[in-house]
Design a protein around this motif. Structure first.
Motif, PDB file in Angstrom:
ATOM      1  N   ILE A 332     -25.455  28.894  -3.194  1.00  0.00           N
ATOM      2  CA  ILE A 332     -26.287  28.282  -4.232  1.00  0.00           C
ATOM      3  C   ILE A 332     -25.436  27.432  -5.168  1.00  0.00           C
ATOM      4  CG2 ILE A 332     -27.699  28.805  -6.263  1.00  0.00           C
ATOM      5  CD1 ILE A 332     -28.790  31.226  -4.688  1.00  0.00           C
ATOM      6  N   LYS A 333     -24.199  27.859  -5.369  1.00  0.00           N
ATOM      7  CA  LYS A 333     -23.279  27.118  -6.240  1.00  0.00           C
ATOM      8  C   LYS A 333     -22.628  25.939  -5.527  1.00  0.00           C
ATOM      9  CE  LYS A 333     -22.244  31.121  -9.164  1.00  0.00           C
ATOM     10  NZ  LYS A 333     -21.198  32.083  -9.620  1.00  0.00           N
ATOM     11  N   GLY A 334     -22.975  25.744  -4.244  1.00  0.00           N
ATOM     12  CA  GLY A 334     -22.489  24.575  -3.522  1.00  0.00           C
ATOM     13  C   GLY A 334     -21.314  24.817  -2.615  1.00  0.00           C
ATOM     14  N   ASN A 335     -20.909  26.087  -2.433  1.00  0.00           N
ATOM     15  CA  ASN A 335     -19.738  26.388  -1.591  1.00  0.00           C
ATOM     16  C   ASN A 335     -20.151  26.555  -0.131  1.00  0.00           C
ATOM     17  OD1 ASN A 335     -18.133  26.417  -3.916  1.00  0.00           O
ATOM     18  ND2 ASN A 335     -18.606  28.568  -4.310  1.00  0.00           N
ATOM     19  N   PHE A 336     -20.414  25.444   0.540  1.00  0.00           N
ATOM     20  CA  PHE A 336     -20.909  25.476   1.918  1.00  0.00           C
ATOM     21  C   PHE A 336     -19.798  25.339   2.966  1.00  0.00           C
ATOM     22  CE2 PHE A 336     -25.010  24.570  -0.009  1.00  0.00           C
ATOM     23  CZ  PHE A 336     -25.894  25.235   0.830  1.00  0.00           C
ATOM     24  N   SER A 337     -18.617  24.923   2.573  1.00  0.00           N
ATOM     25  CA  SER A 337     -17.601  24.520   3.547  1.00  0.00           C
ATOM     26  C   SER A 337     -17.237  25.641   4.522  1.00  0.00           C
ATOM     27  CB  SER A 337     -16.344  24.016   2.827  1.00  0.00           C
ATOM     28  OG  SER A 337     -15.829  25.013   1.960  1.00  0.00           O
ATOM     29  N   THR A 338     -17.068  26.856   4.013  1.00  0.00           N
ATOM     30  CA  THR A 338     -16.693  27.965   4.894  1.00  0.00           C
ATOM     31  C   THR A 338     -17.785  28.264   5.906  1.00  0.00           C
ATOM     32  OG1 THR A 338     -15.314  28.966   3.178  1.00  0.00           O
ATOM     33  CG2 THR A 338     -16.028  30.397   4.979  1.00  0.00           C
ATOM     34  N   LEU A 339     -19.029  28.301   5.464  1.00  0.00           N
ATOM     35  CA  LEU A 339     -20.137  28.603   6.371  1.00  0.00           C
ATOM     36  C   LEU A 339     -20.323  27.500   7.403  1.00  0.00           C
ATOM     37  CD1 LEU A 339     -22.441  30.451   7.189  1.00  0.00           C
ATOM     38  CD2 LEU A 339     -23.889  29.302   5.496  1.00  0.00           C
ATOM     39  N   VAL A 340     -20.116  26.264   7.012  1.00  0.00           N
ATOM     40  CA  VAL A 340     -20.221  25.159   7.962  1.00  0.00           C
ATOM     41  C   VAL A 340     -19.194  25.324   9.079  1.00  0.00           C
ATOM     42  CG1 VAL A 340     -19.887  22.670   8.284  1.00  0.00           C
ATOM     43  CG2 VAL A 340     -21.201  23.521   6.328  1.00  0.00           C
ATOM     44  N   LYS A 341     -17.951  25.675   8.705  1.00  0.00           N
ATOM     45  CA  LYS A 341     -16.898  25.884   9.714  1.00  0.00           C
ATOM     46  C   LYS A 341     -17.235  27.062  10.611  1.00  0.00           C
ATOM     47  CE  LYS A 341     -13.170  24.027   6.821  1.00  0.00           C
ATOM     48  NZ  LYS A 341     -11.938  24.355   6.053  1.00  0.00           N
ATOM     49  N   GLU A 342     -17.702  28.165  10.009  1.00  0.00           N
ATOM     50  CA  GLU A 342     -18.035  29.350  10.788  1.00  0.00           C
ATOM     51  C   GLU A 342     -19.205  29.084  11.737  1.00  0.00           C
ATOM     52  OE1 GLU A 342     -16.648  32.703   7.471  1.00  0.00           O
ATOM     53  OE2 GLU A 342     -18.773  32.181   7.718  1.00  0.00           O
ATOM     54  N   SER A 343     -20.175  28.286  11.272  1.00  0.00           N
ATOM     55  CA  SER A 343     -21.338  27.976  12.113  1.00  0.00           C
ATOM     56  C   SER A 343     -20.936  27.172  13.337  1.00  0.00           C
ATOM     57  CB  SER A 343     -22.376  27.195  11.298  1.00  0.00           C
ATOM     58  OG  SER A 343     -22.879  27.976  10.238  1.00  0.00           O
ATOM     59  N   LYS A 344     -19.864  26.399  13.207  1.00  0.00           N
ATOM     60  CA  LYS A 344     -19.390  25.601  14.333  1.00  0.00           C
ATOM     61  C   LYS A 344     -18.495  26.396  15.269  1.00  0.00           C
ATOM     62  CE  LYS A 344     -19.503  21.161  11.867  1.00  0.00           C
ATOM     63  NZ  LYS A 344     -18.683  20.039  11.340  1.00  0.00           N
ATOM     64  N   SER A 345     -17.744  27.345  14.714  1.00  0.00           N
ATOM     65  CA  SER A 345     -16.724  28.029  15.521  1.00  0.00           C
ATOM     66  C   SER A 345     -17.132  29.413  15.997  1.00  0.00           C
ATOM     67  CB  SER A 345     -15.421  28.134  14.723  1.00  0.00           C
ATOM     68  OG  SER A 345     -15.626  28.880  13.531  1.00  0.00           O
ATOM     69  N   GLU A 346     -17.903  30.135  15.213  1.00  0.00           N
ATOM     70  CA  GLU A 346     -18.263  31.505  15.586  1.00  0.00           C
ATOM     71  C   GLU A 346     -19.470  31.523  16.522  1.00  0.00           C
ATOM     72  OE1 GLU A 346     -18.635  34.300  12.412  1.00  0.00           O
ATOM     73  OE2 GLU A 346     -16.922  33.503  11.312  1.00  0.00           O
ATOM     74  N   ASP A 347     -19.466  32.516  17.407  1.00  0.00           N
ATOM     75  CA  ASP A 347     -20.528  32.623  18.402  1.00  0.00           C
ATOM     76  C   ASP A 347     -21.597  33.597  17.909  1.00  0.00           C
ATOM     77  OD1 ASP A 347     -22.020  32.396  20.658  1.00  0.00           O
ATOM     78  OD2 ASP A 347     -20.784  33.736  21.876  1.00  0.00           O
ATOM     79  N   PHE A 348     -22.568  33.095  17.177  1.00  0.00           N
ATOM     80  CA  PHE A 348     -23.703  33.918  16.775  1.00  0.00           C
ATOM     81  C   PHE A 348     -24.986  33.111  16.966  1.00  0.00           C
ATOM     82  CE2 PHE A 348     -22.068  31.897  12.932  1.00  0.00           C
ATOM     83  CZ  PHE A 348     -23.201  31.349  12.348  1.00  0.00           C
ATOM     84  N   ASP A 349     -26.099  33.836  17.119  1.00  0.00           N
ATOM     85  CA  ASP A 349     -27.351  33.175  17.467  1.00  0.00           C
ATOM     86  C   ASP A 349     -28.122  32.665  16.263  1.00  0.00           C
ATOM     87  OD1 ASP A 349     -27.303  33.639  20.373  1.00  0.00           O
ATOM     88  OD2 ASP A 349     -27.413  35.757  19.805  1.00  0.00           O
ATOM     89  N   TYR A 350     -28.080  33.428  15.160  1.00  0.00           N
ATOM     90  CA  TYR A 350     -28.797  32.995  13.969  1.00  0.00           C
ATOM     91  C   TYR A 350     -28.180  33.621  12.737  1.00  0.00           C
ATOM     92  CZ  TYR A 350     -31.213  37.544  13.861  1.00  0.00           C
ATOM     93  OH  TYR A 350     -31.512  38.886  13.806  1.00  0.00           O
ATOM     94  N   LEU A 351     -28.570  33.102  11.570  1.00  0.00           N
ATOM     95  CA  LEU A 351     -28.104  33.612  10.286  1.00  0.00           C
ATOM     96  C   LEU A 351     -29.181  34.474   9.642  1.00  0.00           C
ATOM     97  CD1 LEU A 351     -26.597  30.318   8.872  1.00  0.00           C
ATOM     98  CD2 LEU A 351     -25.329  32.462   8.949  1.00  0.00           C
ATOM     99  N   LEU A 352     -28.756  35.535   8.980  1.00  0.00           N
ATOM    100  CA  LEU A 352     -29.667  36.312   8.148  1.00  0.00           C
ATOM    101  C   LEU A 352     -29.274  36.065   6.699  1.00  0.00           C
ATOM    102  CD1 LEU A 352     -31.936  38.302   7.709  1.00  0.00           C
ATOM    103  CD2 LEU A 352     -30.303  40.166   8.027  1.00  0.00           C
ATOM    104  N   LEU A 353     -30.115  35.351   5.988  1.00  0.00           N
ATOM    105  CA  LEU A 353     -29.849  34.941   4.620  1.00  0.00           C
ATOM    106  C   LEU A 353     -30.551  35.920   3.680  1.00  0.00           C
ATOM    107  CD1 LEU A 353     -28.390  32.398   3.451  1.00  0.00           C
ATOM    108  CD2 LEU A 353     -30.629  31.317   3.294  1.00  0.00           C
ATOM    109  N   ASP A 354     -29.776  36.752   2.994  1.00  0.00           N
ATOM    110  CA  ASP A 354     -30.342  37.800   2.143  1.00  0.00           C
ATOM    111  C   ASP A 354     -30.194  37.420   0.664  1.00  0.00           C
ATOM    112  OD1 ASP A 354     -31.233  40.076   0.927  1.00  0.00           O
ATOM    113  OD2 ASP A 354     -29.903  41.456   2.004  1.00  0.00           O
ATOM    114  N   PHE A 355     -31.320  37.030   0.045  1.00  0.00           N
ATOM    115  CA  PHE A 355     -31.308  36.692  -1.375  1.00  0.00           C
ATOM    116  C   PHE A 355     -31.301  37.939  -2.259  1.00  0.00           C
ATOM    117  CE2 PHE A 355     -33.036  32.813   0.477  1.00  0.00           C
ATOM    118  CZ  PHE A 355     -32.437  31.813  -0.269  1.00  0.00           C
ATOM    119  N   GLY A 356     -31.655  39.087  -1.666  1.00  0.00           N
ATOM    120  CA  GLY A 356     -31.693  40.322  -2.445  1.00  0.00           C
ATOM    121  C   GLY A 356     -32.574  40.168  -3.664  1.00  0.00           C
TER     122      GLY A 356
END
Length: 431
Positions: A332-356
């Motif tokens: 939410i604060k704009g720190n997307f860079s790590t997730l963008v890299k992980e989405s490209k490199s890690e082998d997972f099918d989908y994200l679970l976004l928990d706003f709690g």
């Protein structure tokens, strides 16, 4: 006359062809908005509608593309948006009577949505409500959103129609050679998202000739749960020595693709740029020689980002990357860079976004649009705040899954309104 929805279930309906090219032959100049002729040259517009009806069209499309305040404003006609759209439909109704359906054509604004441009989702929604009001008041049988290349702008248009009119919705997209839109939306994703929002027909138009739309239509049909439509151009246009746009494809060649389209779920077929009544005559001949196959719809549970989709099967376990409320707060604060890299490199099918139970105040539109632009993996979401969840679903440029707990206070009808896939919390470990 039967309702359009009943007719489309019973047989293939024949659409009409180009308006702009035909009106240009009657004197429309490149500096004019074709919609202006609905008021300045109504008899010419009516004559054109009549030519397509005589050629055999079951559905006449109005001379209202794109017809919104933004595009009309470039011709000094923004203040006539309602009148021009109303007239475009009314002229068609005068010709068709009760024998032919009238579909109001609504195109994109020509502006880019944030964060790529300056147009917000809510502003786009507002822009579409004006022509939609006019075409419903004038008696259109349905609305055809067409030639969209940004899925999220199309979502804004569909929601505007759903929430402000009772018109059945056709959602049609234009594709590049790789069966993706200019903004990278795949044909399958476009079909999944638009049908989840309530479109009664999905499809493709414009692009190149009919050969260029075979593959996108096949991809859409592979995930479709509703009928398809197709309106190709008369081949790729070229400029002659005088700078005029010329379409070289002949009606007989154009209509030769009819059988393959019908075999892949198309139940509404016509032509786009460069096509004329002669093209409609030839498609009608081709349809007369065909036996329409039964539609084979897919009803698999599916989620999709703006770029990729995931068909969920009970026979498969899926890999999920879970993002805790703390991790979501960083996004939410704009720190997307790590997730963008992980989405490209890690082998997972989908994200679970928990706003709690995040209680920070933030612009959900800005977050959802940036998330949708940067993260190409499909997503499921959890939130203890209905307001955050509903807003995310409204703005997210895909089809999200929503994870419900046993004590959830969320409205199922509200979730379904935004096309969400609803999943019980106990099933998530197995998805």
């Amino acid at each position: 006359m039967k309702s359009f929805l009943n007719s489309i279930q019973e047989r293939v309906l024949l659409y009409d062809g180009s308006k702009g090219v035909m009106l240009q032959r009657r004197g429309l100049t490149g500096a004019e908005a074709s919609e202006s002729w609905n008021l300045s040259n109504p008899e010419e517009v009516k004559n054109l509608y009549n030519q397509y009806q005589v050629a055999g069209s079951d559905v006449i499309q109005t001379n209202t593309f794109p017809g919104n305040r933004v595009t009309l404003g470039k011709h000094g006609l923004g203040d006539k948006t309602y009148q021009l759209n109303f007239a475009g439909v009314k002229l068609a109704k005068e010709i068709t009577g009760d024998s032919t359906y009238v579909a109001a054509s609504v195109g994109p604004t020509g502006e880019l949505l944030e964060p790529s441009g300056n147009l917000s989702f809510d502003k786009a929604y507002s822009i579409y409500t004006e022509p939609l009001k006019a075409i419903e008041d004038a008696g259109a049988d349905l609305v055809n959103f067409e030639t969209f290349s940004d899925l999220n702008e199309l979502r804004a248009a569909i929601l505007a129609a759903k929430e402000t009119t009772k018109l059945p919705i056709i959602a049609s997209v234009t594709f590049n050679a790789n069966s993706r839109t200019l903004f990278g939306n795949s044909a399958e994703v476009c079909a999944i998202v638009c049908q989840s929002l309530g479109a009664v027909i999905i499809g493709a138009n414009c692009s190149g000739g009919p050969d260029s739309l075979i593959e996108p239509i096949k991809k859409m049909y592979s995930v479709a749960s509703i009928p398809l439509c197709v309106k190709a151009n008369a081949g790729m246009p070229v400029l002659d020595d005088d700078g005029n746009v010329i379409y070289h494809q002949k009606p007989e060649q154009f209509s030769s693709y009819t059988k393959e389209f019908i075999e892949n779920g198309v139940r509404l077929i016509g032509g786009c740029c460069g096509t004329t009544p002669e093209f409609i005559v030839e498609i009608k001949k081709a349809l007369a020689e065909l036996e329409t196959p039964e539609l084979k719809f897919k009803f698999n549970p599916t989620i999709a980002s703006a770029y990729n989709h995931l068909i969920l099967s009970p026979d498969k376990n899926y890999s999920v990357k879970r993002l805790s409320p703390e991790a979501v707060t960083l996004l939410i604060k704009g720190n997307f860079s790590t997730l963008v890299k992980e989405s490209k490199s890690e082998d997972f099918d989908y994200l679970l976004l928990d706003f709690g139970n995040i209680d920070i105040s933030f612009d959900v539109w800005s977050f959802a649009s940036e998330f949708g632009l940067l993260i190409k993996k499909p997503v499921m979401i959890k939130s203890e705040s209905p307001e955050i969840l509903y807003k995310f679903l409204r703005y997210y440029p895909g089809k999200a899954g929503v994870v419900l707990s046993d004590n959830s206070q969320l409205s199922l009808s509200q979730l379904q309104h935004y096309g969400a896939l609803i999943v019980n919390d106990a099933l998530v470990p197995y998805l």
